[in-house]
Design an enzyme around this catalytic site. Sequence first.
Site, PDB file in Angstrom:
ATOM      1  N   LYS A  76       0.626  -1.134  -0.024  1.00  0.00           N
ATOM      2  CA  LYS A  76       0.067  -0.232   0.040  1.00  0.00           C
ATOM      3  C   LYS A  76       0.882   1.219  -0.047  1.00  0.00           C
ATOM      4  O   LYS A  76       2.050   1.245   0.607  1.00  0.00           O
ATOM      5  CB  LYS A  76      -0.842  -0.127   1.457  1.00  0.00           C
ATOM      6  CG  LYS A  76      -1.893   1.072   1.328  1.00  0.00           C
ATOM      7  CD  LYS A  76      -2.602   1.066   2.604  1.00  0.00           C
ATOM      8  CE  LYS A  76      -3.784   2.080   2.692  1.00  0.00           C
ATOM      9  NZ  LYS A  76      -4.647   1.895   3.913  1.00  0.00           N
ATOM     10  N   SER A 151      -9.284   1.737   2.824  1.00  0.00           N
ATOM     11  CA  SER A 151      -8.692   2.556   2.042  1.00  0.00           C
ATOM     12  C   SER A 151      -7.407   1.603   1.323  1.00  0.00           C
ATOM     13  O   SER A 151      -6.813   2.401   0.382  1.00  0.00           O
ATOM     14  CB  SER A 151      -7.870   3.521   2.844  1.00  0.00           C
ATOM     15  OG  SER A 151      -6.915   2.954   3.935  1.00  0.00           O
ATOM     16  N   SER A 175      -9.633  -0.489   6.866  1.00  0.00           N
ATOM     17  CA  SER A 175      -9.114  -0.594   5.606  1.00  0.00           C
ATOM     18  C   SER A 175      -8.496  -1.864   4.959  1.00  0.00           C
ATOM     19  O   SER A 175      -8.053  -1.645   3.856  1.00  0.00           O
ATOM     20  CB  SER A 175      -7.987   0.667   5.769  1.00  0.00           C
ATOM     21  OG  SER A 175      -8.902   2.017   5.336  1.00  0.00           O
TER      22      SER A 175
HETATM   23  N1  GLN Z   1     -12.691   3.765   6.118  1.00  0.00           N
HETATM   24  C1  GLN Z   1     -12.207   4.399   7.250  1.00  0.00           C
HETATM   25  C2  GLN Z   1     -12.196   5.649   7.217  1.00  0.00           C
HETATM   26  O1  GLN Z   1     -12.347   6.411   6.248  1.00  0.00           O
HETATM   27  C3  GLN Z   1     -10.919   3.370   7.777  1.00  0.00           C
HETATM   28  C4  GLN Z   1      -9.715   3.986   7.229  1.00  0.00           C
HETATM   29  C5  GLN Z   1      -8.610   2.976   7.487  1.00  0.00           C
HETATM   30  O2  GLN Z   1      -8.677   1.972   8.301  1.00  0.00           O
HETATM   31  N2  GLN Z   1      -7.441   3.588   7.262  1.00  0.00           N
HETATM   32  O3  GLN Z   1     -11.497   6.071   8.195  1.00  0.00           O
END
Ligand code: GLN
Length: 475
Positions: A76, A151, A175
């Site tokens: 990532k 993400s 994420s």
């Molecule tokens: N979707 C969640 C957010 O928008 C989780 C993001 C993550 O785990 N980095 O914060």
Amino acid sequence: MKSYQALSEVQADLSSGIITCTDLVQQYLLRIEEKKHLNAFLEVFTQSAMQKAKEVDEKLKNGTAGILAGMVIGLKDNICYKNHKVSASSKILVGFESLYSATVVERLLAQDAIIIGRCNCDEFAMGSSNETSAFGNVLNPLDTSRVPGGSSGGAAAAVAADLCLASLGTDTGGSIRQPASFCGVVGLKPTYGRVSRHGAIAYASSFDQIGPLTKNVYDSALLLQVMAGKDEYDSTVSSRPVPQFSQSLTPPSGKLRIAYLSDCVDANGLNPEIKDYIYSVIDKLKKEGHTVEPVAFPYLDYLVPTYYVLTTAEASSNLARYDGIGFGYRSPNATDLESTYKKSRTEGFGTEVKRRIMLGTFVLSAGYYDAYYSKGQRVRRFLQNKTNDIFKNYDFIILPATPGTAFKFGQHSADPIAMYLEDIFTVQANITGIPAISLPMGSHSNGMPFGVQVFAPHFAEDRLFAFSQYLMERK
Ligand code: GLN
């Protein structure tokens, strides 16, 4: 190219001489090129990947290769790899190159994994659809009109589309698990403190964990055992010994006690097919003699708000360092120090990141600190205690990973709250620090996969993996 489903398949072909690591990397690079429209990779590391492949081929010849020989991995774009670019999918880090490698990267390379490139993600890991990336959407390889989740959207899409065998994501609120659910792969968020965060670009430091996205449970266990454990660069990593997770995937002996959160499984917003599927898994487990019982957890409404108060507070502090001076982007329109800060940040950050920095700054501000931040910390402790209470009586908690399957592009873009509610089933594990996995068990009549999620007590990944393997064999 052959679609490898497991490292063991790759290693079998390597040892029988059907392929070499060099062939393998070339094939993956070709496939990435063919699937460019998915936008899963922001950059491929052709030169270093080919170099590493050659080295590993040599080591395989003389019998000195590490246990990850032949594992081609995507990172990532918020995990540092020395002398390679990293941007957190943000314009503000354009041109920035890592000065050192993340501890996890060092450990993977030491076991002869090959890192093939960096995967697109939501900007600074803030998002649930990969739509906040400054470098365009990632398409879900299973249906390109749908998001891959976020993400770690590029990392999940890359594994699902055979652009690499495994990838690393980060999980602050879901994420890794949510995109794993949307793309049909295994996604693990380890216990907070199991894996070093050194070299991961921080979003919310008391929530962030790095974890693997893989095609099967064994590869996830193997990657965790290589990455986990004490690190002098991250004092939040536990010094507990790291079990050989991949060696303990034998089905749990004896009868298990499993809780399911009725408030989640019966939640209004849950897709009915996902609900039915979770109940069918529960029934199967009961038929095999395990105790599976509903447990009340009437705090669902507090999870997402607590997550957003606390993570945005941490983000506002972590992202203060991007000021146009130290890293990446500097506005060409700046005329003095203050306008360098203001214009670089205004032009460098995207809308979602700005929204969170402002929210975080607000909840930490003198007048509101007690009302929001302190209260959020107290609620976090309360939620931790209530979750730990469940584990006094049960080995695992089972629940959906996501309220629905991968949604269409643009579906939640106009409404941040609707987007935030995508995390309703995943954030509990980050608020409480427990390990959680999303297993690609379900398939919806709309053709998309969805994950079954399992929570385990702190540092019980060994049991979590064994139970995951058991579930996967019954999907
Ligand atoms: N979707 C969640 C957010 O928008 C989780 C993001 C993550 O785990 N980095 O914060």
